[in-house]
Structures are given as structure tokens and as C-alpha cells.
Design a protein around this motif. Structure first.
Motif, PDB file in Angstrom:
ATOM      1  N   PHE A   9      32.888  76.021 -16.943  1.00 23.10           N
ATOM      2  CA  PHE A   9      34.157  75.367 -17.288  1.00 23.10           C
ATOM      3  C   PHE A   9      35.287  76.299 -16.847  1.00 23.10           C
ATOM      4  O   PHE A   9      35.322  77.464 -17.244  1.00 23.10           O
ATOM      5  CB  PHE A   9      34.166  75.126 -18.806  1.00 23.10           C
ATOM      6  CG  PHE A   9      35.515  74.880 -19.426  1.00 23.10           C
ATOM      7  CD1 PHE A   9      36.419  73.977 -18.880  1.00 23.10           C
ATOM      8  CD2 PHE A   9      35.883  75.530 -20.612  1.00 23.10           C
ATOM      9  CE1 PHE A   9      37.657  73.750 -19.479  1.00 23.10           C
ATOM     10  CE2 PHE A   9      37.103  75.305 -21.219  1.00 23.10           C
ATOM     11  CZ  PHE A   9      38.003  74.425 -20.644  1.00 23.10           C
ATOM     12  N   TYR A  10      36.189  75.785 -16.002  1.00 23.27           N
ATOM     13  CA  TYR A  10      37.311  76.591 -15.486  1.00 23.27           C
ATOM     14  C   TYR A  10      38.565  76.278 -16.300  1.00 23.27           C
ATOM     15  O   TYR A  10      39.015  75.135 -16.355  1.00 23.27           O
ATOM     16  CB  TYR A  10      37.577  76.263 -14.013  1.00 23.27           C
ATOM     17  CG  TYR A  10      36.449  76.669 -13.084  1.00 23.27           C
ATOM     18  CD1 TYR A  10      35.327  75.858 -12.915  1.00 23.27           C
ATOM     19  CD2 TYR A  10      36.503  77.867 -12.366  1.00 23.27           C
ATOM     20  CE1 TYR A  10      34.286  76.227 -12.062  1.00 23.27           C
ATOM     21  CE2 TYR A  10      35.474  78.238 -11.508  1.00 23.27           C
ATOM     22  CZ  TYR A  10      34.373  77.415 -11.369  1.00 23.27           C
ATOM     23  OH  TYR A  10      33.352  77.777 -10.523  1.00 23.27           O
ATOM     24  N   ASP A  11      39.111  77.337 -16.910  1.00 25.18           N
ATOM     25  CA  ASP A  11      40.344  77.186 -17.702  1.00 25.18           C
ATOM     26  C   ASP A  11      41.365  78.220 -17.204  1.00 25.18           C
ATOM     27  O   ASP A  11      41.005  79.189 -16.530  1.00 25.18           O
ATOM     28  CB  ASP A  11      40.033  77.386 -19.191  1.00 25.18           C
ATOM     29  CG  ASP A  11      41.210  77.045 -20.106  1.00 25.18           C
ATOM     30  OD1 ASP A  11      42.269  76.604 -19.620  1.00 25.18           O
ATOM     31  OD2 ASP A  11      41.068  77.220 -21.340  1.00 25.18           O
ATOM     32  N   ASN A  26      45.170  70.050 -20.888  1.00 23.28           N
ATOM     33  CA  ASN A  26      44.069  69.327 -20.230  1.00 23.28           C
ATOM     34  C   ASN A  26      42.756  70.100 -20.298  1.00 23.28           C
ATOM     35  O   ASN A  26      41.714  69.522 -20.632  1.00 23.28           O
ATOM     36  CB  ASN A  26      44.471  68.906 -18.820  1.00 23.28           C
ATOM     37  CG  ASN A  26      45.502  67.794 -18.869  1.00 23.28           C
ATOM     38  OD1 ASN A  26      45.248  66.749 -19.466  1.00 23.28           O
ATOM     39  ND2 ASN A  26      46.676  68.020 -18.312  1.00 23.28           N
ATOM     40  N   PRO A  27      42.754  71.426 -20.014  1.00 24.07           N
ATOM     41  CA  PRO A  27      41.531  72.184 -20.276  1.00 24.07           C
ATOM     42  C   PRO A  27      41.085  72.116 -21.749  1.00 24.07           C
ATOM     43  O   PRO A  27      39.875  72.066 -22.029  1.00 24.07           O
ATOM     44  CB  PRO A  27      41.917  73.613 -19.872  1.00 24.07           C
ATOM     45  CG  PRO A  27      42.930  73.410 -18.778  1.00 24.07           C
ATOM     46  CD  PRO A  27      43.732  72.221 -19.233  1.00 24.07           C
ATOM     47  N   PRO A  76      41.487  71.383 -15.830  1.00 21.38           N
ATOM     48  CA  PRO A  76      40.133  71.894 -15.776  1.00 21.38           C
ATOM     49  C   PRO A  76      39.309  71.377 -14.598  1.00 21.38           C
ATOM     50  O   PRO A  76      39.632  70.364 -13.984  1.00 21.38           O
ATOM     51  CB  PRO A  76      39.524  71.347 -17.071  1.00 21.38           C
ATOM     52  CG  PRO A  76      40.176  70.006 -17.225  1.00 21.38           C
ATOM     53  CD  PRO A  76      41.599  70.255 -16.772  1.00 21.38           C
ATOM     54  N   ILE A  77      38.223  72.140 -14.373  1.00 22.20           N
ATOM     55  CA  ILE A  77      37.118  71.715 -13.509  1.00 22.20           C
ATOM     56  C   ILE A  77      35.851  72.026 -14.297  1.00 22.20           C
ATOM     57  O   ILE A  77      35.826  73.017 -15.038  1.00 22.20           O
ATOM     58  CB  ILE A  77      37.075  72.548 -12.207  1.00 22.20           C
ATOM     59  CG1 ILE A  77      38.310  72.286 -11.332  1.00 22.20           C
ATOM     60  CG2 ILE A  77      35.789  72.291 -11.416  1.00 22.20           C
ATOM     61  CD1 ILE A  77      38.461  73.272 -10.171  1.00 22.20           C
ATOM     62  N   ILE A  78      34.824  71.217 -14.134  1.00 20.92           N
ATOM     63  CA  ILE A  78      33.498  71.642 -14.599  1.00 20.92           C
ATOM     64  C   ILE A  78      32.508  71.533 -13.447  1.00 20.92           C
ATOM     65  O   ILE A  78      32.629  70.679 -12.563  1.00 20.92           O
ATOM     66  CB  ILE A  78      32.944  70.868 -15.822  1.00 20.92           C
ATOM     67  CG1 ILE A  78      32.727  69.397 -15.496  1.00 20.92           C
ATOM     68  CG2 ILE A  78      33.786  71.072 -17.063  1.00 20.92           C
ATOM     69  CD1 ILE A  78      31.737  68.715 -16.438  1.00 20.92           C
ATOM     70  N   GLN A  79      31.541  72.439 -13.512  1.00 23.17           N
ATOM     71  CA  GLN A  79      30.454  72.457 -12.529  1.00 23.17           C
ATOM     72  C   GLN A  79      29.179  72.423 -13.358  1.00 23.17           C
ATOM     73  O   GLN A  79      28.964  73.310 -14.190  1.00 23.17           O
ATOM     74  CB  GLN A  79      30.558  73.760 -11.749  1.00 23.17           C
ATOM     75  CG  GLN A  79      29.626  73.896 -10.611  1.00 23.17           C
ATOM     76  CD  GLN A  79      30.078  75.060  -9.701  1.00 23.17           C
ATOM     77  OE1 GLN A  79      30.707  76.008 -10.171  1.00 23.17           O
ATOM     78  NE2 GLN A  79      29.760  74.986  -8.429  1.00 23.17           N
ATOM     79  N   ASP A  80      28.368  71.376 -13.138  1.00 20.03           N
ATOM     80  CA  ASP A  80      27.171  71.214 -13.967  1.00 20.03           C
ATOM     81  C   ASP A  80      25.923  71.422 -13.114  1.00 20.03           C
ATOM     82  O   ASP A  80      25.568  70.565 -12.292  1.00 20.03           O
ATOM     83  CB  ASP A  80      27.172  69.796 -14.577  1.00 20.03           C
ATOM     84  CG  ASP A  80      26.008  69.602 -15.551  1.00 20.03           C
ATOM     85  OD1 ASP A  80      25.126  70.491 -15.612  1.00 20.03           O
ATOM     86  OD2 ASP A  80      25.990  68.570 -16.248  1.00 20.03           O
ATOM     87  N   PRO A  81      25.222  72.561 -13.277  1.00 16.00           N
ATOM     88  CA  PRO A  81      24.061  72.846 -12.431  1.00 16.00           C
ATOM     89  C   PRO A  81      22.889  71.903 -12.691  1.00 16.00           C
ATOM     90  O   PRO A  81      22.023  71.752 -11.839  1.00 16.00           O
ATOM     91  CB  PRO A  81      23.685  74.288 -12.800  1.00 16.00           C
ATOM     92  CG  PRO A  81      24.283  74.526 -14.135  1.00 16.00           C
ATOM     93  CD  PRO A  81      25.473  73.623 -14.257  1.00 16.00           C
TER      94      PRO A  81
END
Ligand code: GSH
Length: 276
Positions: A9-11, A26-27, A76-81
Motif C-alpha cells: 500500500f503506497y501512502d 484518499n490513502p 493511494p496505489i495498491i499492489q497485490d501479489p
């Protein structure tokens, strides 16, 4: 699906310690949703001037534009492996989490409900922080998101005075906000005296319309009574920003407005507010 690999999670990093000062609404919507879903994740803290670089390197297009049409890179951005998904908008992230992990944690983020909070004039169109997304299934929530964003963001000047800018990047950040607003210096954002009182009155009155929805189910503290939904998290995320950035006495005032609905909501969402 069950997730075992942690989501990234990018904050936005504010002044250290970042865990106490994070205050981007938003984050915060995403953090509250990840905690609501009880999913494993780690936070990557990004200094504000580095957001374009980070977003571009992940190859996620901007979801906002500046008035001159230039890309506005945001978190935000999320990256889900677990699924290889990369999602770069808080509302899209909430939908993604719901669709991918429907039964996780607190369950349904989007239970059907009527969310008829609309600003007059329709500031949600004038302050387009989030495009309406997600199709008819989520339209009620998307519309609510846009209106809540507008209600808070038109009063955001109240937060400038105590905004916890990271000293490492404060000058660059101030210069960028001055540029965007077309003013001549950071001091031009100061809001004091009578002008501040007027803005606070407008903020209180605007939130009155929102409070009405919370007062519909008197059992509270959430819109649906005892059960939290993404609509509560949207408002709760803005309250997190206010809690960090308003002078303490004004935060206490806000908590007490409209029968204390916002103070109660903020406290009740504390269970989903861990910063990891
Ligand atoms: N529609 C986007 C908007 C995201 C957004 O506006 N993020 C702000 C923080 S709340 C941001 O990253 N601002 C960076 C900047 O101001 O440079 C979403 O909901 O994720």
C-alpha cells in the motif's frame, strides 16, 4: 480468494513519525478498507515530490488532471501479489478488495443503502476529485464519495496552518502548492481571524447535511447503525485528516457538531485505523 501474501500500500509520507502524521484522505480510505477487510499489507511511504516517479515506474496512468490538462499523479496505489493487480484510485481499490476478497474481515464494504447527500450548488462537479466509477452497482457509493470529497475539500484551507509537512521535502511541497494555486507564497494560504470563523461556519453547516444521514439510524455510530460500510470509511478518512491537521480546539469543536455524530464515527472507526 484468501490472501496470504502482503499487499503493498503506497501512502504519502508526512513529517516523521509518519505513522502518527499520515493525513491524506484518499490513502486513508484505502487503509481503513484494508483493515476492515483484515488483509495482510505493508505500507510504502512516498515523499510527496516523488509520487509522479513512483506512479510512472509502476506504469499506472494518472487518474486526475490539473486544470491545465497536465497529469496529476496521486496516491493511494495498491499492489497485490496474490493476483498481480495494481490499482491506483481509492474507489477502484475498495471495489477491487470487495470483489477479490468478498468475505474477508468485516464482510461487505458495499451493502445496499440510500446515500442521498448532495451539496447545493453541486460542488461535486466543481471539485472533481474522483471520477464516478464502478458502474451502476456502486453508483450510490460513487456519488456519495464525490459529494463527501467536495464537502471537505472546499474547506481544506483550514488544515494548512498545522499541516505536518515533512521537513525533508517541505520547501518543494510548498512551492508546488503555491504553483498549483497560482498564489505568490505559502503564507497566502493562511486563514485567520474572521475569515477563518466564516469558513468554519460554512464547514459546520455543510457537514450538517451529512450528519442527517448519520442521525437516521439513532443506534449509530455508523450509517447503518452497528455495521460499518465503505460510506462510513469515506467520511472517516476525511475525519482522520481533520484530526491531524486542525488545531486541537477546532478538532474538538468538529467532534461535537451535530449531536457529536462525527466524533462518535471517528472513535468507532478507531478499530480500523491501525497504521501498519
Ligand atoms: N481519485 C483519486 C484521488 C487521489 C488523490 O487526490 N490523492 C492525493 C492525496 S489525498 C494525492 O496523492 N495528492 C498528491 C499531490 O497533491 O501531489 C483517488 O481516490 O485515489
Amino acid at each position: 480468494m484468501s490472501s496470504s501474501l502482503p499487499i503493498t500500500f503506497y501512502d504519502i509520507a508526512q513529517a516523521p513519525p509518519v505513522e502518527k502524521t499520515c493525513c491524506s484522505p484518499n490513502p486513508w480510505k484505502t487503509r481503513l478498507a484494508l483493515n476492515f477487510k483484515n488483509l495482510p499489507y505493508t505500507t510504502t511511504w512516498v515523499p510527496l515530490p516523488d509520487i509522479p516517479k513512483v506512479r510512472t515506474s509502476l506504469q499506472i496512468p494518472a487518474c486526475r488532471k490539473f486544470q491545465d490538462g497536465a497529469d496529476f499523479f496521486t496516491l493511494p496505489i495498491i499492489q497485490d501479489p496474490t493476483t498481480d493487480a495494481l490499482v491506483g484510485d481509492s474507489f477502484d481499490i475498495a471495489i477491487y478488495l470487495q470483489k477479490t476478497y468478498p468475505a474477508s474481515g468485516g464482510g461487505d464494504l458495499f451493502p445496499p443503502q440510500t446515500l442521498d447527500f448532495a451539496l447545493t450548488p453541486n460542488l461535486a462537479i466543481l471539485v472533481p476529485l474522483s471520477e464516478r466509477r464502478g458502474g451502476p452497482e456502486f453508483a450510490e457509493y460513487a456519488n456519495f464519495n464525490a459529494n463527501v470529497d467536495a464537502a471537505f475539500s472546499v474547506h481544506v484551507q483550514l488544515t494548512v496552518q498545522e499541516f505536518p509537512l515533512d521537513p525533508a521535502t517541505a520547501e518543494a511541497t510548498k512551492a508546488e502548492f503555491v504553483r498549483r494555486a497560482g498564489v505568490s507564497s505559502w503564507d497566502d494560504f493562511a486563514l485567520v481571524g474572521e475569515a477563518r470563523e466564516k469558513t468554519k461556519d460554512s464547514f459546520r453547516d455543510t457537514l450538517g447535511g451529512l450528519a442527517k444521514l448519520f442521525l437516521r439510524d439513532a443506534s449509530g455510530p455508523f450509517l447503518l447503525g452497528a455495521r460499518a460500510s465503505y460510506a462510513d470509511l469515506i467520511v472517516g478518512a476525511w475525519l482522520r485528516m481533520m484530526c491531524v491537521t486542525l488545531p486541537n480546539s477546532e478538532w474538538e469543536e468538529l467532534r461535537g457538531w451535530h449531536e457529536g455524530v462525527f466524533g462518535q464515527l471517528h472513535d468507532a472507526l478507531g478499530v480500523y485505523a491501525q497504521v501498519k
